[in-house]
Design a protein around this motif. Structure first.
Motif, mmCIF file in Angstrom:
data_model
loop_
_atom_site.group_PDB
_atom_site.id
_atom_site.type_symbol
_atom_site.label_atom_id
_atom_site.label_comp_id
_atom_site.label_asym_id
_atom_site.label_seq_id
_atom_site.Cartn_x
_atom_site.Cartn_y
_atom_site.Cartn_z
ATOM 1 N N LEU A 28 0.826 -1.209 0.000
ATOM 2 C CA LEU A 28 0.000 0.000 0.000
ATOM 3 C C LEU A 28 0.859 1.257 0.000
ATOM 4 O O LEU A 28 0.596 2.195 -0.765
ATOM 5 N N GLU A 29 1.881 1.284 0.835
ATOM 6 C CA GLU A 29 2.740 2.465 0.905
ATOM 7 C C GLU A 29 3.505 2.681 -0.399
ATOM 8 O O GLU A 29 3.638 3.821 -0.860
ATOM 9 N N GLU A 30 3.975 1.614 -1.020
ATOM 10 C CA GLU A 30 4.668 1.738 -2.312
ATOM 11 C C GLU A 30 3.727 2.289 -3.373
ATOM 12 O O GLU A 30 4.095 3.167 -4.156
ATOM 13 N N ARG A 31 2.514 1.756 -3.409
ATOM 14 C CA ARG A 31 1.541 2.235 -4.404
ATOM 15 C C ARG A 31 1.101 3.665 -4.117
ATOM 16 O O ARG A 31 0.836 4.424 -5.043
ATOM 17 N N ALA A 35 1.384 6.588 -6.764
ATOM 18 C CA ALA A 35 0.181 7.309 -7.171
ATOM 19 C C ALA A 35 0.327 8.798 -6.936
ATOM 20 O O ALA A 35 -0.126 9.610 -7.745
ATOM 21 N N VAL A 36 0.959 9.180 -5.835
ATOM 22 C CA VAL A 36 1.187 10.601 -5.555
ATOM 23 C C VAL A 36 2.077 11.193 -6.640
ATOM 24 O O VAL A 36 1.825 12.286 -7.138
ATOM 25 N N GLY A 37 3.106 10.453 -7.034
ATOM 26 C CA GLY A 37 4.012 10.917 -8.080
ATOM 27 C C GLY A 37 3.325 11.080 -9.420
ATOM 28 O O GLY A 37 3.694 11.931 -10.220
ATOM 29 N N GLU A 38 2.303 10.265 -9.660
ATOM 30 C CA GLU A 38 1.562 10.333 -10.924
ATOM 31 C C GLU A 38 0.341 11.235 -10.828
ATOM 32 O O GLU A 38 -0.395 11.386 -11.795
ATOM 33 N N ALA A 39 0.099 11.803 -9.666
ATOM 34 C CA ALA A 39 -1.067 12.655 -9.403
ATOM 35 C C ALA A 39 -2.370 11.910 -9.666
ATOM 36 O O ALA A 39 -3.332 12.466 -10.173
ATOM 37 N N ALA A 40 -2.417 10.633 -9.304
ATOM 38 C CA ALA A 40 -3.618 9.812 -9.459
ATOM 39 C C ALA A 40 -4.465 9.954 -8.188
ATOM 40 O O ALA A 40 -4.402 9.130 -7.297
ATOM 41 N N THR A 41 -5.257 11.028 -8.127
ATOM 42 C CA THR A 41 -5.941 11.380 -6.883
ATOM 43 C C THR A 41 -6.953 10.333 -6.426
ATOM 44 O O THR A 41 -7.120 10.127 -5.224
ATOM 45 N N ILE A 42 -7.640 9.672 -7.351
ATOM 46 C CA ILE A 42 -8.611 8.650 -6.960
ATOM 47 C C ILE A 42 -7.886 7.480 -6.312
ATOM 48 O O ILE A 42 -8.291 6.997 -5.248
#
Length: 94
Positions: A28-31, A35-42
């Protein structure tokens, strides 16, 4: 009647469960970082919700029917909140 297990077996189960939860927390922490780096807010919101459920002791159960989620499903999608049945997923048999 409930099965009575030895303290040794219970401790082994506890260690195995703790190791699985640690593995899933790491996933979860890796993902979350990805996701934060990709700005995948959902996805960020879903992962943060999973981490919150983990802290509250509710992680690994379906939020709709409260069934336990299979470990292989959690390993594929550690942020998943519902079981395959509640998600409307069907498995094709080979």
């Amino acid at each position: 009647m409930a099965e009575i297990r030895s303290p040794r077996l219970l401790m082994e189960e506890c260690r195995r469960y703790s190791a699985q939860m640690s593995e899933l927390r790491t996933l979860l922490e890796e993902r979350l970082h990805a996701a934060v780096g990709e700005a995948a807010t959902i996805e960020v919101a879903e992962i943060e919700a999973a981490l919150e459920r983990m802290e509250r002791g509710l992680y690994g159960t379906c939020t709709r029917c409260e069934a336990f989620l299979p470990l292989d499903r959690l390993r594929r999608m550690p942020h998943v909140q519902v079981c395959a049945s509640c998600a409307g997923e069907t498995r094709l048999s080979a």
